[in-house]
Design a protein around this motif. Sequence first.
Motif: not given
Length: 269
Positions: A25-30, A73-78
């Motif tokens: 659920n790590i958020h990647y930069k564009k 493409c990033n998870s939108c929940s925990d």
Amino acid sequence: MKKIFTKIFIDENLPFVELRYSNSNIHYKKHFHDTFSLGANKEGESIYTNANKEYLLKKNGLSIINPKVVHSCNSCSDILNIYYMLYLDTSWCKNIQKLINENVQEFVSIPVDILEDENFYYKYLNLCEYLFSDYTILEKENELIVFFLDFFSLYLERTNIVIIDEIFQEIVTYLDKNYKENISLETLSILFDLNSFYIIRLFKSQMNLTPHAYLLNVKINKAKELLQKGYSIVDTALECGFFDQSHFHRNFLKIVATTPKEYKLNFVQ
């Protein structure tokens, strides 16, 4: 909490493909890639951005990312997403596209960012699982070709091909005589001085099979003959050029819809 993992499939014999299987659920930069990319969530949902557009990527959806396109493409929940991401060399993709439309000269970008299709979603998951399995390189290459012929056909207009019957028959005769060998596309390309993708196109146009699928059918038909004659399963597998009994079993089951043992026991002379 689930353990975080990442698995990557790469193989020097398939240098045009890389597959990532991960949960995060790590958020990647564009960012962007030089490759053509296709992804899907096996579990979870994501916010998927492609250029200036944003989508909710959920089950039954494939993210389609053309080369050099900025995306994330990033998870939108925990919840940890479990996802596959496939990266393909554009030269290989172009050659597959050219099998569909002979006018293709460069890689043709896909005109949509997302495909919401349950059938292709599960085909894609199956392909990814296949690549991580213990199937042979020839089998994995064949599955990649079959999947992407179907996938790119969604977006390309088909053109007719002029079949050179003499060359096709020469290749078929060679495969029929040498069915014990595990003959690669590269081998056929060298032997017949033809582009390997042209050979695929010949077989798809004539028989709607890849050369590898044709060779497997020849092997299995010969195996059926030997089993009918009373050969053991071990000897049959060796005689038909399968790597081992497992290789023989799964391909026999796939084509005949029964196991070699069941076929041997139930065959009536």
